[in-house]
Write an enzyme that holds these catalytic residues in place. Sequence first.
Site, PDB file in Angstrom:
ATOM      1  N   ARG A 109      54.973  38.958   6.718  1.00 24.37           N
ATOM      2  CA  ARG A 109      55.549  39.568   5.768  1.00 24.37           C
ATOM      3  C   ARG A 109      56.387  40.764   5.812  1.00 24.37           C
ATOM      4  NH1 ARG A 109      50.630  37.629   4.443  1.00 24.37           N
ATOM      5  NH2 ARG A 109      50.765  35.397   4.196  1.00 24.37           N
ATOM      6  N   THR A 153      49.258  38.270   8.940  1.00 22.32           N
ATOM      7  CA  THR A 153      50.592  37.713   8.430  1.00 22.32           C
ATOM      8  C   THR A 153      51.168  39.222   7.734  1.00 22.32           C
ATOM      9  OG1 THR A 153      49.433  36.868   6.984  1.00 22.32           O
ATOM     10  CG2 THR A 153      49.891  35.496   8.718  1.00 22.32           C
ATOM     11  N   SER A 168      43.949  38.712   8.402  1.00 22.30           N
ATOM     12  CA  SER A 168      43.659  37.177   8.144  1.00 22.30           C
ATOM     13  C   SER A 168      42.598  36.789   8.718  1.00 22.30           C
ATOM     14  CB  SER A 168      44.764  36.345   8.263  1.00 22.30           C
ATOM     15  OG  SER A 168      45.990  36.618   7.659  1.00 22.30           O
ATOM     16  N   GLU A 171      39.872  31.224   7.026  1.00 25.61           N
ATOM     17  CA  GLU A 171      39.508  29.722   7.466  1.00 25.61           C
ATOM     18  C   GLU A 171      38.807  29.742   8.758  1.00 25.61           C
ATOM     19  OE1 GLU A 171      40.784  29.880   4.080  1.00 25.61           O
ATOM     20  OE2 GLU A 171      42.673  30.444   5.169  1.00 25.61           O
ATOM     21  N   ASN A 255      39.416  34.439   0.151  1.00 18.65           N
ATOM     22  CA  ASN A 255      38.114  33.390  -0.154  1.00 18.65           C
ATOM     23  C   ASN A 255      37.022  33.510   0.713  1.00 18.65           C
ATOM     24  OD1 ASN A 255      40.147  32.178   2.078  1.00 18.65           O
ATOM     25  ND2 ASN A 255      38.243  31.300   2.508  1.00 18.65           N
ATOM     26  N   ASP A 297      39.134  27.575  -2.884  1.00 17.45           N
ATOM     27  CA  ASP A 297      40.076  28.196  -2.076  1.00 17.45           C
ATOM     28  C   ASP A 297      41.049  29.154  -2.954  1.00 17.45           C
ATOM     29  OD1 ASP A 297      40.956  29.327   0.342  1.00 17.45           O
ATOM     30  OD2 ASP A 297      42.398  27.911   0.363  1.00 17.45           O
ATOM     31  N   ARG A 324      45.506  33.423  -7.959  1.00 17.23           N
ATOM     32  CA  ARG A 324      45.493  31.708  -7.402  1.00 17.23           C
ATOM     33  C   ARG A 324      44.891  30.919  -8.354  1.00 17.23           C
ATOM     34  NH1 ARG A 324      45.856  31.616  -1.305  1.00 17.23           N
ATOM     35  NH2 ARG A 324      44.350  30.046  -1.306  1.00 17.23           N
ATOM     36  N   TRP A 472      58.404  29.299  -3.609  1.00 20.32           N
ATOM     37  CA  TRP A 472      57.526  30.086  -2.607  1.00 20.32           C
ATOM     38  C   TRP A 472      58.194  31.402  -2.200  1.00 20.32           C
ATOM     39  CZ3 TRP A 472      53.098  27.873  -2.253  1.00 20.32           C
ATOM     40  CH2 TRP A 472      51.909  28.218  -1.421  1.00 20.32           C
TER      41      TRP A 472
HETATM   42  O1  LIG Z   1      42.041  33.428   4.153  1.00 19.84           O
HETATM   43  C1  LIG Z   1      42.847  33.755   5.098  1.00 19.84           C
HETATM   44  O2  LIG Z   1      42.585  34.526   6.045  1.00 19.84           O
HETATM   45  C2  LIG Z   1      44.291  33.164   4.667  1.00 19.84           C
HETATM   46  C3  LIG Z   1      45.368  33.912   5.348  1.00 19.84           C
HETATM   47  C4  LIG Z   1      46.729  33.396   5.197  1.00 19.84           C
HETATM   48  C5  LIG Z   1      47.928  34.055   5.700  1.00 19.84           C
HETATM   49  O3  LIG Z   1      47.452  34.759   6.525  1.00 19.84           O
HETATM   50  O4  LIG Z   1      48.765  33.646   5.643  1.00 19.84           O
HETATM   51  C6  LIG Z   1      46.938  32.557   4.102  1.00 19.84           C
HETATM   52  C7  LIG Z   1      45.958  32.081   3.314  1.00 19.84           C
HETATM   53  N1  LIG Z   1      44.461  32.522   3.941  1.00 19.84           N
HETATM   54  C8  LIG Z   1      45.891  31.126   2.407  1.00 19.84           C
HETATM   55  O5  LIG Z   1      44.801  30.652   1.643  1.00 19.84           O
HETATM   56  C9  LIG Z   1      46.881  30.521   1.895  1.00 19.84           C
HETATM   57  O6  LIG Z   1      47.156  29.808   0.825  1.00 19.84           O
HETATM   58  C10 LIG Z   1      48.177  31.160   2.251  1.00 19.84           C
HETATM   59  C11 LIG Z   1      49.680  30.860   2.276  1.00 19.84           C
HETATM   60  C12 LIG Z   1      50.222  31.430   2.941  1.00 19.84           C
HETATM   61  C13 LIG Z   1      51.611  31.490   3.249  1.00 19.84           C
HETATM   62  O7  LIG Z   1      52.231  32.361   3.776  1.00 19.84           O
HETATM   63  O8  LIG Z   1      52.389  30.512   2.825  1.00 19.84           O
HETATM   64  N2  LIG Z   1      49.317  32.183   3.978  1.00 19.84           N
HETATM   65  C14 LIG Z   1      48.162  31.992   3.732  1.00 19.84           C
END
Ligand SMILES: O=C(O)c1cc(C(=O)O)c2c(n1)C(=O)C(=O)c1cc(C(=O)O)[nH]c1-2
Length: 578
Positions: A109, A153, A168, A171, A255, A297, A324, A472
Amino acid sequence: NDEVKKLTEDPNQWVIQTGDYANTRYSKLDQINAGNVGKMQVAWSFSTGVLRGHEGSPLVVGNVMYVHTPFPNIVYALDLDNEGRIIWKYEPKQDPNVIPVMCCDTVNRGLAYADGKVFLHQADTTVVALDAKDGKVVWSVVNGDPKKGETNTATVLPVKDKVIVGISGGEFGVQCHVTAYDMKTGKLAWRAYSVGTDDQLLVDPEKTTDLGKPIGKDSSIKTWQGDQWKTGGGCTWGWYSYDPDLNLFYYGSGNPSTWNPKQRPGDNKWSMTIFARDPDTGVAKWVYQMTPHDEWDYDGVNEVPLVNQVIDGKERKLLVHFDRNGFGYTLDRETGELLVAEKYDPAVNWATKVDMDKNSKTYGRPLVVSQYSTEQNGEDVNSKGICPAALGSKDQQPSAYSPKTGLFYVPTNHVCMDYEPFKVSYTPGQPYVGATLSMYPAPGGNTMGNFIAWDATKGKIVWSLPEQFSVWSGALATAGDIVFYGTLEGYLKAVDAKTGKELYKFKTPSGIIGNVMTYTHKGKQYVAVLSGVGGWAGIGLAAGLTDPNAGLGAVGGYAALNNYTALGGQLTVFTLPE
Ligand SMILES: O=C(O)c1cc(C(=O)O)c2c(n1)C(=O)C(=O)c1cc(C(=O)O)[nH]c1-2
């Protein structure tokens, strides 16, 4: 050191991703306006040389534009006096094994500028300060370990003499944190976890408040069973805002890990929480948890714009947050007092409302509809028709605010899901997901997104533009009474800030998940946006998946994107004709 604050007050430049510290994504420029935006043309364009999801935006500092890419996170310095001639290029060496550890595409980003340096936080969690003049590395520091599932990210927030970064890994069972490094040297200043012991959280049990009350001792670990908090998530990959007068910065945590709620009884604090922290010490002044014991989530990391508006006849220092979970929240940013919490997509069904009764035991909590729970009496249940889907009524795509209209402009998702939790065990560096999803348009139509105007003082939608796919991309509002956003099909659109009437559209080479920005060069206003489809919504395209049930790459209704666009990586710069 208020250099960044001063730079962000100059509308000719764009030095941090969010435009200003308040995250309003508002520009005072008005050369391009509602009367003439229809005549806008492409001035020049630039291929980044990288495919997959391009999030964030370029920066403009003086006569130089800084452009970043998804993994491998290349940085270009482009000469605006020369239609983007490359002044320097920085390409980090990163282990490609970091790619499978990134949950939702290889996005980044974007960069931040301060103190003559360009800051990049790489996918492998290396934070690097580049000399803005020649791209040479001034310092670099490693913030996490991809072998444990820690990646990055997000952008960097420069505040005073520090840079603040998140991480990040929600998950992957990461115990996530926010960390400050010295801007000049990269030396660690402090680290604050979302989930953990009081020492790790950087809280004061007496002074840190939650809905006006002290949070007390062990506020986080008491809400988990045993050692589960050690793999508890609460990641910090979203947007950060900063109030220089209050000297507080704000962000939300993600989450709790795993997605299978049955495996982690309790409120799972402080996942899904907005934090107000002191940037000098990291200590939290207040917290507010949007979604206790998340079952869907609904990460709480979305932007937290800071605005001053009148509520009940009184001007208040507000913090606004489109979660969210589908609720648009308005809080007092000094105290954390909850003022408004209303649905910003009528499709939201998992909770009836947020309890606003200060005397109630459930004050501040969403009232969950049991049919949409993914856990009943301590057992996993497969739930259908939950709105919103896991990617939320809005994901990371940031909103914009215009002080001229007093409205927020919000890119949203209009998507629901079926959710099947399953038991998963923790192995460091391995996915710790514990649910499968399928996602599809909300009932009653085929559209998967809306671009809305929102009154945060009342919690009401003022107008809403349906879009075939989720919006988005991040929005931009300007003093020209227009609002810009991009679509997953690849259109850059400009609409009237008061009415939402479409005034301009142009189809760029790939789907837009970048954020629109604006600047001037030699007295002329330009608008710029990155194209390059991807992110969670577009990950199916990015990974070449078309199976609507392809696990975390659950493309669902997004598979139809294949009919409109393809992978790309391009910057397009617009202006008015001579
Ligand atoms: O829990 C996390 O660590 C994590 C990281 C990221 C990420 O780093 O892009 C996303 C998500 N979750 C997530 O839940 C999510 O919906 C999401 C969408 C995006 C995106 O860039 O489109 N990143 C992420």
